[in-house]
Design a protein around this motif. Structure first.
Motif, PDB file in Angstrom:
ATOM      1  N   PHE A  12     -31.441 -15.843 -55.907  1.00 47.34           N
ATOM      2  CA  PHE A  12     -32.292 -16.034 -54.729  1.00 47.34           C
ATOM      3  C   PHE A  12     -31.820 -17.222 -53.896  1.00 47.34           C
ATOM      4  O   PHE A  12     -31.735 -17.142 -52.659  1.00 47.34           O
ATOM      5  CB  PHE A  12     -33.739 -16.238 -55.167  1.00 47.34           C
ATOM      6  N   CYS A  13     -31.511 -18.333 -54.559  1.00 53.36           N
ATOM      7  CA  CYS A  13     -31.044 -19.516 -53.832  1.00 53.36           C
ATOM      8  C   CYS A  13     -29.703 -19.254 -53.154  1.00 53.36           C
ATOM      9  O   CYS A  13     -29.445 -19.758 -52.053  1.00 53.36           O
ATOM     10  CB  CYS A  13     -30.930 -20.699 -54.788  1.00 53.36           C
ATOM     11  N   GLY A  14     -28.845 -18.455 -53.796  1.00 50.69           N
ATOM     12  CA  GLY A  14     -27.568 -18.118 -53.171  1.00 50.69           C
ATOM     13  C   GLY A  14     -27.746 -17.294 -51.908  1.00 50.69           C
ATOM     14  O   GLY A  14     -27.089 -17.544 -50.885  1.00 50.69           O
ATOM     15  N   VAL A  15     -28.643 -16.305 -51.958  1.00 49.65           N
ATOM     16  CA  VAL A  15     -28.910 -15.489 -50.768  1.00 49.65           C
ATOM     17  C   VAL A  15     -29.520 -16.340 -49.661  1.00 49.65           C
ATOM     18  O   VAL A  15     -29.146 -16.226 -48.478  1.00 49.65           O
ATOM     19  CB  VAL A  15     -29.828 -14.309 -51.138  1.00 49.65           C
ATOM     20  N   LEU A  16     -30.475 -17.208 -50.025  1.00 47.65           N
ATOM     21  CA  LEU A  16     -31.096 -18.075 -49.028  1.00 47.65           C
ATOM     22  C   LEU A  16     -30.080 -19.028 -48.412  1.00 47.65           C
ATOM     23  O   LEU A  16     -30.093 -19.264 -47.190  1.00 47.65           O
ATOM     24  CB  LEU A  16     -32.235 -18.864 -49.673  1.00 47.65           C
ATOM     25  N   LEU A  17     -29.189 -19.565 -49.223  1.00 47.92           N
ATOM     26  CA  LEU A  17     -28.166 -20.472 -48.703  1.00 47.92           C
ATOM     27  C   LEU A  17     -27.228 -19.750 -47.746  1.00 47.92           C
ATOM     28  O   LEU A  17     -26.910 -20.260 -46.658  1.00 47.92           O
ATOM     29  CB  LEU A  17     -27.380 -21.070 -49.868  1.00 47.92           C
ATOM     30  N   TYR A  18     -26.804 -18.565 -48.114  1.00 48.41           N
ATOM     31  CA  TYR A  18     -25.880 -17.804 -47.268  1.00 48.41           C
ATOM     32  C   TYR A  18     -26.524 -17.452 -45.928  1.00 48.41           C
ATOM     33  O   TYR A  18     -25.937 -17.669 -44.859  1.00 48.41           O
ATOM     34  CB  TYR A  18     -25.451 -16.537 -48.007  1.00 48.41           C
ATOM     35  N   ALA A  19     -27.764 -16.942 -45.975  1.00 52.61           N
ATOM     36  CA  ALA A  19     -28.433 -16.535 -44.738  1.00 52.61           C
ATOM     37  C   ALA A  19     -28.768 -17.739 -43.858  1.00 52.61           C
ATOM     38  O   ALA A  19     -28.634 -17.679 -42.622  1.00 52.61           O
ATOM     39  CB  ALA A  19     -29.702 -15.756 -45.072  1.00 52.61           C
ATOM     40  N   SER A  20     -29.191 -18.842 -44.462  1.00 54.35           N
ATOM     41  CA  SER A  20     -29.570 -20.010 -43.668  1.00 54.35           C
ATOM     42  C   SER A  20     -28.359 -20.680 -43.028  1.00 54.35           C
ATOM     43  O   SER A  20     -28.451 -21.196 -41.900  1.00 54.35           O
ATOM     44  CB  SER A  20     -30.327 -21.008 -44.548  1.00 54.35           C
ATOM     45  N   VAL A  21     -27.226 -20.683 -43.714  1.00 53.15           N
ATOM     46  CA  VAL A  21     -26.015 -21.257 -43.113  1.00 53.15           C
ATOM     47  C   VAL A  21     -25.593 -20.450 -41.892  1.00 53.15           C
ATOM     48  O   VAL A  21     -25.215 -21.014 -40.846  1.00 53.15           O
ATOM     49  CB  VAL A  21     -24.886 -21.321 -44.158  1.00 53.15           C
ATOM     50  N   ILE A  22     -25.671 -19.134 -41.995  1.00 55.22           N
ATOM     51  CA  ILE A  22     -25.336 -18.292 -40.840  1.00 55.22           C
ATOM     52  C   ILE A  22     -26.284 -18.574 -39.677  1.00 55.22           C
ATOM     53  O   ILE A  22     -25.863 -18.683 -38.510  1.00 55.22           O
ATOM     54  CB  ILE A  22     -25.383 -16.810 -41.247  1.00 55.22           C
ATOM     55  N   GLU A  23     -27.579 -18.713 -39.973  1.00 55.01           N
ATOM     56  CA  GLU A  23     -28.552 -18.969 -38.911  1.00 55.01           C
ATOM     57  C   GLU A  23     -28.338 -20.337 -38.275  1.00 55.01           C
ATOM     58  O   GLU A  23     -28.399 -20.474 -37.043  1.00 55.01           O
ATOM     59  CB  GLU A  23     -29.970 -18.874 -39.470  1.00 55.01           C
ATOM     60  N   VAL A  24     -28.087 -21.358 -39.086  1.00 59.36           N
ATOM     61  CA  VAL A  24     -27.882 -22.701 -38.539  1.00 59.36           C
ATOM     62  C   VAL A  24     -26.629 -22.739 -37.664  1.00 59.36           C
ATOM     63  O   VAL A  24     -26.627 -23.352 -36.581  1.00 59.36           O
ATOM     64  CB  VAL A  24     -27.801 -23.726 -39.685  1.00 59.36           C
ATOM     65  N   ARG A  25     -25.579 -22.095 -38.094  1.00 59.50           N
ATOM     66  CA  ARG A  25     -24.360 -22.056 -37.286  1.00 59.50           C
ATOM     67  C   ARG A  25     -24.597 -21.324 -35.967  1.00 59.50           C
ATOM     68  O   ARG A  25     -24.090 -21.734 -34.913  1.00 59.50           O
ATOM     69  CB  ARG A  25     -23.243 -21.377 -38.074  1.00 59.50           C
ATOM     70  N   HIS A  26     -25.374 -20.250 -36.011  1.00 57.83           N
ATOM     71  CA  HIS A  26     -25.674 -19.505 -34.786  1.00 57.83           C
ATOM     72  C   HIS A  26     -26.506 -20.347 -33.819  1.00 57.83           C
ATOM     73  O   HIS A  26     -26.223 -20.380 -32.603  1.00 57.83           O
ATOM     74  CB  HIS A  26     -26.405 -18.214 -35.144  1.00 57.83           C
ATOM     75  N   LEU A  27     -27.523 -21.040 -34.336  1.00 55.26           N
ATOM     76  CA  LEU A  27     -28.356 -21.877 -33.474  1.00 55.26           C
ATOM     77  C   LEU A  27     -27.562 -23.051 -32.904  1.00 55.26           C
ATOM     78  O   LEU A  27     -27.795 -23.470 -31.761  1.00 55.26           O
ATOM     79  CB  LEU A  27     -29.568 -22.387 -34.263  1.00 55.26           C
ATOM     80  N   TYR A  28     -26.649 -23.579 -33.678  1.00 60.13           N
ATOM     81  CA  TYR A  28     -25.823 -24.673 -33.181  1.00 60.13           C
ATOM     82  C   TYR A  28     -24.883 -24.192 -32.072  1.00 60.13           C
ATOM     83  O   TYR A  28     -24.637 -24.907 -31.088  1.00 60.13           O
ATOM     84  CB  TYR A  28     -25.015 -25.263 -34.330  1.00 60.13           C
ATOM     85  N   ARG A  29     -24.399 -22.979 -32.213  1.00 65.08           N
ATOM     86  CA  ARG A  29     -23.452 -22.452 -31.230  1.00 65.08           C
ATOM     87  C   ARG A  29     -24.126 -22.132 -29.904  1.00 65.08           C
ATOM     88  O   ARG A  29     -23.566 -22.396 -28.832  1.00 65.08           O
ATOM     89  CB  ARG A  29     -22.768 -21.207 -31.795  1.00 65.08           C
ATOM     90  N   ILE A  30     -25.345 -21.592 -29.948  1.00 65.62           N
ATOM     91  CA  ILE A  30     -26.017 -21.219 -28.700  1.00 65.62           C
ATOM     92  C   ILE A  30     -26.812 -22.380 -28.110  1.00 65.62           C
ATOM     93  O   ILE A  30     -27.247 -22.308 -26.947  1.00 65.62           O
ATOM     94  CB  ILE A  30     -26.942 -20.010 -28.918  1.00 65.62           C
TER      95      ILE A  30
END
Length: 234
Positions: free
Chosen positions: A108-126
C-alpha cells in the motif's frame, strides 16, 4: 558488528528521530490548527467576521500533522486494532498474519508513494496554486503524501524486522509515561513503607506532665519491703 546489531542501532536512532523530531513538528502543526479554529469560531460568532484563509489552512495543517505522525502513532499502538480473533489463534498463526499485514502495508505504501510522486511532479510542472488567496504552491501542499508514504512504509519494514526476530510488533504499546506495575517488581526491590515525619513529631513536647506520687499501702507490712518502710520508692 553483526547485521542484527546494526539494524537494532538504526531502529533506535530512527525511534529517537520520530519521537523528538517528527512528533514534535506534528504536534506544533496540530496546535496551530486548533488555534486557528478557535480564532475563527470566536470571530464568526462574536463579531460576524469570517476569515477566508482559515478553513483551508486548518485542512492542510491537519493533513500534514496526521501523515507526519502516522508511523510513530502506529508503532506506539495508538490506533484501534481488532484483535479478538487474532489473540485466540496459535502463536505461529499470529506471526503468519503479522507477515501478511507487513506485506499488504508495504505494498500500500509503495502504491501511495508512486502515485503521489507522479502527482507532485505534475503539479510542480503546471505551477498550480491553492484555491484560496493563500496562493500556496499546490505541489508543496501535496508533498506530504510521498513523505507520509515513506514514513508509514518504514513502520511496516520495522515490523517485518521484529517479526523476523520472533516478536509481535502489533501489540498495543503501554501508554507513554505510565508507571510500572508494582506487582511485577521483585519483593526485594520494594522499599519498606515508612510513615513520613511531620513537624509536630520533630518538636519536643514542652507541655507539663503530671507527677505521680507513690505512697505506701497501709495494708502492707513495712518490715517486708525496705522501700515501703522508708516511705516511698527509691
Amino acid at each position: 558488528m553483526t547485521v542484527s546489531t546494526r539494524s537494532g542501532r538504526l531502529l533506535r536512532l530512527w525511534t529517537r528521530v520520530e519521537a523528538h523530531g517528527l512528533l514534535t513538528v506534528a504536534t506544533v502543526l496540530m496546535a496551530v490548527a486548533m488555534g486557528v479554529m478557535v480564532v475563527e469560531a470566536v470571530s464568526r460568532y462574536g463579531w460576524g467576521v469570517s476569515h477566508w484563509w482559515a478553513e483551508e489552512l486548518v485542512r492542510y495543517l491537519v493533513v500534514w500533522s496526521m501523515l507526519l505522525s502516522i508511523g510513530v502513532a502506529s508503532r506506539r499502538g495508538h490506533f484501534i486494532r481488532m484483535d479478538l480473533l487474532i489473540t485466540a489463534l496459535p502463536r505461529r498463526a499470529q506471526l503468519a498474519l503479522g507477515w501478511v499485514t507487513v506485506v499488504v502495508g508495504v505494498a500500500f505504501c509503495g502504491v501511495l508513494l508512486y502515485a503521489s510522486v507522479i502527482e507532485v511532479r505534475h503539479l510542480y510542472r503546471i505551477g498550480m496554486y491553492t484555491e484560496s488567496n493563500l496562493d500556496l504552491p499546490l505541489w508543496v501542499v501535496r508533498l506530504v503524501l510521498p513523505v507520509g508514504a515513506v514514513l508509514y512504509g518504514l513502520y511496516f519494514i520495522g515490523c517485518g524486522a521484529r517479526l523476523a526476530r520472533g516478536e509481535d510488533p502489533f501489540r498495543a504499546a503501554r501508554r507513554d509515561g505510565a508507571d510500572p506495575d508494582p506487582e511485577s517488581e521483585p519483593a526485594t526491590a520494594r522499599a519498606p513503607t515508612v510513615a513520613p515525619v511531620t513537624a509536630a513529631d520533630a518538636v519536643p513536647d514542652s507541655r507539663p506532665r503530671p507527677v505521680i506520687e507513690t505512697r505506701p499501702d497501709p495494708g502492707l507490712d513495712p518490715g517486708l519491703d525496705p522501700a515501703v518502710a522508708d516511705g516511698g520508692v527509691r
